[in-house]
Design a protein around this motif. Structure first.
Motif, PDB file in Angstrom:
ATOM      1  N   CYS A   2     -36.728  13.491 -28.660  1.00 23.46           N
ATOM      2  CA  CYS A   2     -35.798  13.254 -29.777  1.00 23.46           C
ATOM      3  C   CYS A   2     -35.335  11.804 -29.846  1.00 23.46           C
ATOM      4  O   CYS A   2     -34.624  11.436 -30.762  1.00 23.46           O
ATOM      5  CB  CYS A   2     -34.619  14.219 -29.754  1.00 23.46           C
ATOM      6  N   TRP A  51     -33.794  30.537 -38.149  1.00 18.59           N
ATOM      7  CA  TRP A  51     -33.590  29.518 -37.117  1.00 18.59           C
ATOM      8  C   TRP A  51     -32.099  29.252 -36.947  1.00 18.59           C
ATOM      9  O   TRP A  51     -31.348  29.241 -37.925  1.00 18.59           O
ATOM     10  CB  TRP A  51     -34.265  28.200 -37.503  1.00 18.59           C
ATOM     11  N   GLU A  70     -29.051  26.521 -35.894  1.00 18.79           N
ATOM     12  CA  GLU A  70     -28.878  25.087 -36.122  1.00 18.79           C
ATOM     13  C   GLU A  70     -29.423  24.330 -34.911  1.00 18.79           C
ATOM     14  O   GLU A  70     -29.413  24.845 -33.795  1.00 18.79           O
ATOM     15  CB  GLU A  70     -27.389  24.751 -36.299  1.00 18.79           C
ATOM     16  N   PHE A  71     -29.876  23.091 -35.121  1.00 27.77           N
ATOM     17  CA  PHE A  71     -30.341  22.274 -33.994  1.00 27.77           C
ATOM     18  C   PHE A  71     -29.154  21.822 -33.153  1.00 27.77           C
ATOM     19  O   PHE A  71     -28.095  21.490 -33.686  1.00 27.77           O
ATOM     20  CB  PHE A  71     -31.130  21.049 -34.481  1.00 27.77           C
ATOM     21  N   SER A  72     -29.372  21.806 -31.852  1.00 34.84           N
ATOM     22  CA  SER A  72     -28.352  21.315 -30.926  1.00 34.84           C
ATOM     23  C   SER A  72     -28.245  19.801 -31.032  1.00 34.84           C
ATOM     24  O   SER A  72     -29.096  19.150 -31.642  1.00 34.84           O
ATOM     25  CB  SER A  72     -28.729  21.701 -29.490  1.00 34.84           C
ATOM     26  N   CYS A  77     -28.612  15.998 -29.534  1.00 36.16           N
ATOM     27  CA  CYS A  77     -29.632  15.401 -28.679  1.00 36.16           C
ATOM     28  C   CYS A  77     -29.146  15.392 -27.239  1.00 36.16           C
ATOM     29  O   CYS A  77     -27.987  15.111 -26.962  1.00 36.16           O
ATOM     30  CB  CYS A  77     -29.962  13.986 -29.155  1.00 36.16           C
ATOM     31  N   LYS A 101     -33.614  17.893 -29.022  1.00 32.41           N
ATOM     32  CA  LYS A 101     -32.769  18.807 -29.777  1.00 32.41           C
ATOM     33  C   LYS A 101     -33.537  20.119 -29.844  1.00 32.41           C
ATOM     34  O   LYS A 101     -34.762  20.111 -29.874  1.00 32.41           O
ATOM     35  CB  LYS A 101     -32.557  18.309 -31.206  1.00 32.41           C
ATOM     36  N   SER A 102     -32.838  21.252 -29.894  1.00 30.99           N
ATOM     37  CA  SER A 102     -33.566  22.512 -29.981  1.00 30.99           C
ATOM     38  C   SER A 102     -32.879  23.488 -30.917  1.00 30.99           C
ATOM     39  O   SER A 102     -31.667  23.430 -31.129  1.00 30.99           O
ATOM     40  CB  SER A 102     -33.720  23.142 -28.595  1.00 30.99           C
ATOM     41  N   ALA A 103     -33.695  24.358 -31.487  1.00 28.03           N
ATOM     42  CA  ALA A 103     -33.225  25.463 -32.322  1.00 28.03           C
ATOM     43  C   ALA A 103     -34.008  26.695 -31.882  1.00 28.03           C
ATOM     44  O   ALA A 103     -35.145  26.578 -31.407  1.00 28.03           O
ATOM     45  CB  ALA A 103     -33.464  25.177 -33.804  1.00 28.03           C
ATOM     46  N   ASN A 120     -37.778  25.747 -31.082  1.00 32.32           N
ATOM     47  CA  ASN A 120     -38.303  24.523 -31.671  1.00 32.32           C
ATOM     48  C   ASN A 120     -37.535  23.358 -31.063  1.00 32.32           C
ATOM     49  O   ASN A 120     -36.327  23.289 -31.201  1.00 32.32           O
ATOM     50  CB  ASN A 120     -38.133  24.565 -33.187  1.00 32.32           C
ATOM     51  N   ARG A 178     -37.352  19.222 -30.826  1.00 28.99           N
ATOM     52  CA  ARG A 178     -37.833  18.054 -31.578  1.00 28.99           C
ATOM     53  C   ARG A 178     -37.006  16.824 -31.252  1.00 28.99           C
ATOM     54  O   ARG A 178     -35.959  16.905 -30.643  1.00 28.99           O
ATOM     55  CB  ARG A 178     -37.793  18.339 -33.069  1.00 28.99           C
TER      56      ARG A 178
END
Length: 128
Positions: A7, A87, A89-91, A93, A102-104, A125, A127
């Motif tokens: 990320c 999905w 929300e993304f965490s 970084c 970052k992950s979801a 996921n 990223r």
């Protein structure tokens, strides 16, 4: 299932060694004669050393079995396709330098049955 990506592109102190995946394992046998899906996986063969690049991509894959490996007699009426839930929300970084992530996540909402299509994709996921 997991997919991994960096990320950040900022190196903290240079790269000492990058992550390396193993080769893919052979596809599994078909799960059953109606649903007919196969899986294969790989592992991280060499972990990233401090400030090296992390491995990217999925650690596991699924596919529908080839038609010649399934017995479709009487299965058509039992078709239910696999479905994923939404999905998350993304965490935030995980790092400010050195390739944080970052992950979801999501879950399987409905597993495939009969001649239904298996889920294709990751449950996590990760990223940049």
């Amino acid at each position: 299932f997991k997919e991994v990506r960096n990320c950040t592109n900022e190196n903290c102190h240079g790269s000492d060694g990058n992550c390396q995946w193993s080769t893919w394992e052979a596809w599994s046998l078909c799960s059953n004669k109606c649903s007919g899906h196969q899986e294969r996986s790989r592992i991280i063969a060499v972990a990233a050393k401090p400030y090296g690049e992390l491995c990217e991509g999925p650690s596991r894959e699924m596919r529908r079995c080839p038609a010649e490996e399934t017995d479709q007699t009487g299965c058509a009426a039992k078709r239910v396709d696999c479905k994923f839930g939404p999905w998350s929300e993304f965490s935030a970084c995980s790092a400010t330098c050195g390739g944080g992530q970052k992950s979801a996540t999501r879950v399987v909402k409905q597993h495939a049955r009969g001649l239904g299509l298996p889920c294709n994709g990751s449950l996590k996921n990760v990223r940049p």
